[in-house]
Write a protein that holds these residues in place. Sequence first.
Motif, PDB file in Angstrom:
ATOM      1  N   TYR A 155       1.004  -1.031   0.266  1.00  0.00           N
ATOM      2  CA  TYR A 155       0.033  -0.326  -0.193  1.00  0.00           C
ATOM      3  C   TYR A 155       0.890   1.446  -0.082  1.00  0.00           C
ATOM      4  CZ  TYR A 155      -2.626   3.804   1.694  1.00  0.00           C
ATOM      5  OH  TYR A 155      -2.770   5.654   1.774  1.00  0.00           O
ATOM      6  N   GLN A 156       2.358   1.364   1.059  1.00  0.00           N
ATOM      7  CA  GLN A 156       2.791   2.285   1.355  1.00  0.00           C
ATOM      8  C   GLN A 156       3.272   2.368  -0.131  1.00  0.00           C
ATOM      9  OE1 GLN A 156       5.287   1.016   4.130  1.00  0.00           O
ATOM     10  NE2 GLN A 156       3.889   2.596   5.497  1.00  0.00           N
ATOM     11  N   THR A 205      -3.660  -2.659  10.637  1.00  0.00           N
ATOM     12  CA  THR A 205      -2.556  -2.059  10.824  1.00  0.00           C
ATOM     13  C   THR A 205      -1.512  -1.290  10.328  1.00  0.00           C
ATOM     14  OG1 THR A 205      -2.735  -4.044  12.559  1.00  0.00           O
ATOM     15  CG2 THR A 205      -1.171  -2.462  13.073  1.00  0.00           C
ATOM     16  N   GLU A 206      -1.175  -0.040  10.323  1.00  0.00           N
ATOM     17  CA  GLU A 206      -0.429   1.221   9.809  1.00  0.00           C
ATOM     18  C   GLU A 206       0.581   0.504  10.492  1.00  0.00           C
ATOM     19  OE1 GLU A 206       0.871   5.766   9.169  1.00  0.00           O
ATOM     20  OE2 GLU A 206      -1.854   4.986  10.077  1.00  0.00           O
ATOM     21  N   ILE A 207       1.468   0.379   9.482  1.00  0.00           N
ATOM     22  CA  ILE A 207       3.389  -0.003   9.757  1.00  0.00           C
ATOM     23  C   ILE A 207       3.901   1.717   9.614  1.00  0.00           C
ATOM     24  CG2 ILE A 207       3.185  -2.181  10.861  1.00  0.00           C
ATOM     25  CD1 ILE A 207       4.461  -2.036   7.178  1.00  0.00           C
ATOM     26  N   LYS A 208       4.936   1.701  10.200  1.00  0.00           N
ATOM     27  CA  LYS A 208       6.006   2.959   9.563  1.00  0.00           C
ATOM     28  C   LYS A 208       6.203   2.960   8.327  1.00  0.00           C
ATOM     29  CE  LYS A 208       9.659   6.116  11.360  1.00  0.00           C
ATOM     30  NZ  LYS A 208      10.124   6.260  11.946  1.00  0.00           N
ATOM     31  N   ILE A 209       6.768   4.161   7.737  1.00  0.00           N
ATOM     32  CA  ILE A 209       7.405   3.802   6.104  1.00  0.00           C
ATOM     33  C   ILE A 209       8.848   3.503   6.392  1.00  0.00           C
ATOM     34  CG2 ILE A 209       7.349   6.123   5.508  1.00  0.00           C
ATOM     35  CD1 ILE A 209       6.566   5.485   2.535  1.00  0.00           C
ATOM     36  N   THR A 210       9.729   2.296   5.522  1.00  0.00           N
ATOM     37  CA  THR A 210      10.630   2.890   6.215  1.00  0.00           C
ATOM     38  C   THR A 210      11.371   3.343   4.334  1.00  0.00           C
ATOM     39  OG1 THR A 210      10.562   0.648   5.128  1.00  0.00           O
ATOM     40  CG2 THR A 210      10.798   0.927   7.173  1.00  0.00           C
ATOM     41  N   THR A 211      13.448   3.481   4.482  1.00  0.00           N
ATOM     42  CA  THR A 211      13.061   3.895   2.854  1.00  0.00           C
ATOM     43  C   THR A 211      14.499   2.825   3.261  1.00  0.00           C
ATOM     44  OG1 THR A 211      12.923   6.127   3.435  1.00  0.00           O
ATOM     45  CG2 THR A 211      14.453   5.768   1.453  1.00  0.00           C
TER      46      THR A 211
END
Length: 122
Positions: free
Chosen positions: A51-52, A89-95
């Motif tokens: 999704y992100q 459950t929303e998860i923090k976006i990573t790079t």
Amino acid sequence: MRLWHQSLITRLPRQQLLGQHRECCALRGKGWGKNHATVNYVFSHDPYKLYQYHCLVMDEMEKRAYKPNLTWRNPAYRGQQTSAYPTVTEIKITTPIYSEHDATYLKECLLNLKSKGITIEL
């Protein structure tokens, strides 16, 4: 199909960008978990990561005046033929979003694009 290295999204030509949107829609829907060598790594991650990634694609589409269906902005949405996730459950976006999108993968994507006659300078 593949998910292009996320650093290439803003530089993709029209055909590849729109193809990326279709691929994300397919993977989020009935394609989730279906074996495909170039995207299998996606299934080892939480679907929220897809999704992100898809949001990055849709953001670029909108910058170019394309109008993706806004229902895809719902992280639970999986298309018209697949039931939505009951909970997300929303998860923090990573790079990068996918750890597999490393320097080696970037080179692989650039070579793949070059084989299609597309040269992208970083």
